[in-house]
Write an enzyme that holds these catalytic residues in place. Sequence first.
Site, short mmCIF file in Angstrom:
data_model
loop_
_atom_site.label_atom_id
_atom_site.label_comp_id
_atom_site.label_asym_id
_atom_site.label_seq_id
_atom_site.Cartn_x
_atom_site.Cartn_y
_atom_site.Cartn_z
N ILE A 20 36.67 50.24 48.64
CA ILE A 20 35.59 50.77 47.80
C ILE A 20 34.76 49.66 47.17
CG2 ILE A 20 36.73 52.95 47.28
CD1 ILE A 20 37.65 51.79 44.62
N GLY A 21 35.15 48.40 47.36
CA GLY A 21 34.37 47.30 46.80
C GLY A 21 34.97 45.97 47.20
N LYS A 43 43.16 46.30 43.25
CA LYS A 43 42.48 45.04 43.58
C LYS A 43 43.51 44.06 44.10
CE LYS A 43 39.40 42.98 40.83
NZ LYS A 43 38.83 42.17 39.72
N ASP A 137 31.41 37.36 31.81
CA ASP A 137 30.64 37.72 33.00
C ASP A 137 30.15 39.16 32.91
OD1 ASP A 137 29.43 37.18 35.41
OD2 ASP A 137 31.18 37.69 36.61
#
Length: 604
Positions: A20-21, A43, A137
């Site tokens: 998905i990423g 992740k 970030d």
Amino acid sequence: MESRLIGKIVSRRFRIEQVIGSGGMSIVYRAFDMKTHQTVAVKVLREEYEKEKEYKERIEREAEVYKKLSHPNIVNLVASGTAAGISYISMEYVDGRTLKEIIREQGHLPEEDAIHYALQILSALAHAHKNGIVHRDIKPENILITKDGVLKVMDFGIAGVVASDTLTDDGTVIGSVHYFSPEQAKGMKATAASDIYSVGIILYEMLAGKVPFNGESAVAVAMMHLMKEPEPITNLVDVSPATAKIVHRALEKPLKYRYDSAENMIRDLKRGLRHPDGEFLQNPRQEAEKNKDDQIPKKTISPVLIAIIVFLVAAITLTGLQLYRTMFLIAYIPDLTGVNVSVAVDQLARLGLIADPSYVNSDVQKDYVVRQSPAVNTGVEKGSTVTLEVSLGPVQEYMPVLTKFTLTEALDICKAQDLGEVTPIFVESPYIKGRVIEQQPLPGEKITKNIGVTLVVSGGEAIVPELRGIPLTEAEKRIAQAGLTLGRTDTSPVDDSRQDGIVISQSLEMNKHVLPGSIVDLVAGQYEWRQFTCVIDLDLSGTEDGSIIRVTLIEPNGEEYDMYEMEKDNDMISVDLLSETSGLKSYRLYIDGELKREASAVLR
């Protein structure tokens, strides 16, 4: 993107479903949590970084950061760790889009919506800052919006570690260039005020539809953060005076004039919604300058001061020629490496120096300075020549043919020609397993070094057998014989005793062509009242294949129950005898309807 984990189970808990990423150092998958039966995001480090200590430590630090945070506007941690050499973080799955996608779709957001999102970002940051955590970030790509409008901040700790739009100082990532603060651009330590500057950039982008600073390179954008004031937001879009003042203060370059906490910016945004004229807002910069003017002392000139002035005038007279030469005839060479040649020529001209560019092939971007002479900070007389080596870009190369090779051979070719990261994608195919069947870039395309290559690789082919209507043990054998993997086995209550232990559904349809090793989930019938069992092995050697094999169990009341009925395709079969009572019981073997054997077994 990496698809190597799809269909696999990580840490005996998370079944990976799809990508998905992805980022520079990690891949994010959607996964099913077999412990909680919920969808989660997992992740993991890219395969090439799994053995790198630095990157493993980064993802471990990110997990430690998430453990300190619990806030409705921050993605929640589910679990983290290392399993089978794979470092992972499991987080709540957010069904929504990134703020960047929303901005691109809408162009710019209504003022109320932009403030609503900014308040949620600031609320998340206020919680993080209270726990001693600076995000470093903050950018729209790291912010998810659910379908209900709830905002979730993610990627704490290692976000953008190896992304292409970041700058580093001695190897330390300091943020995404369009959103980081002036102090980060200088290589200084990021603080809570740095995050607030990033929120100011995001609020500006939400209102105007674009970031305040954009340039041809990361270096150019970083210099704008340091030296250029953003165009006033009111020149681009109609917003209230209060919002314009808040954006201006959030983007102040000196820390002393910027918001010092997320709470203070939240306070002003909420008050600005009630009082859009913004008259309640003070400008710290104007206040400081006013106080400075008020504090200038008014004194008369004393005789001592007159004597000092006379002395200084005499000193200046004696050294005047040298000072004149230093101030007006000498220029100091700036650092021009990584700067566009046209910008470098202009900078030198303003210093009274002459640029002498020469062009060389280099991995540096075309038309950017690779080297310079004299060196940085060298003092030279104005009118001197500065030699610049300017990049022509990499030597032009062409993409080789990889589709006739195996994956191992193709990887060797890519490594030998410095083609960069290779991403293999395995698909079911009638071609030989491991053969490259598609590639990107295509053969013959013009390429540069380290361009990155995607290879579609044949994973071979397996055909899903029919599993419904046969005993579970037989289904397991057929799955293995087909080159597939048995996944989850569930049971479902049945009313017919003949369906007990018989497969009633399968996750992959019969005759479907899939990758070898694909997972097949099964559901078998369960006749709940049977509590006592015994497994018998029957030798069918000498019986013709295709014969109908039937096994029955004789209960004490004389009733005969079917335990097994299949065509023979194997010399040895295992049969589960099931009954509601225990003890010694008889069973019968029929072949093509003819009784061939009667024996006994003990059911426990």
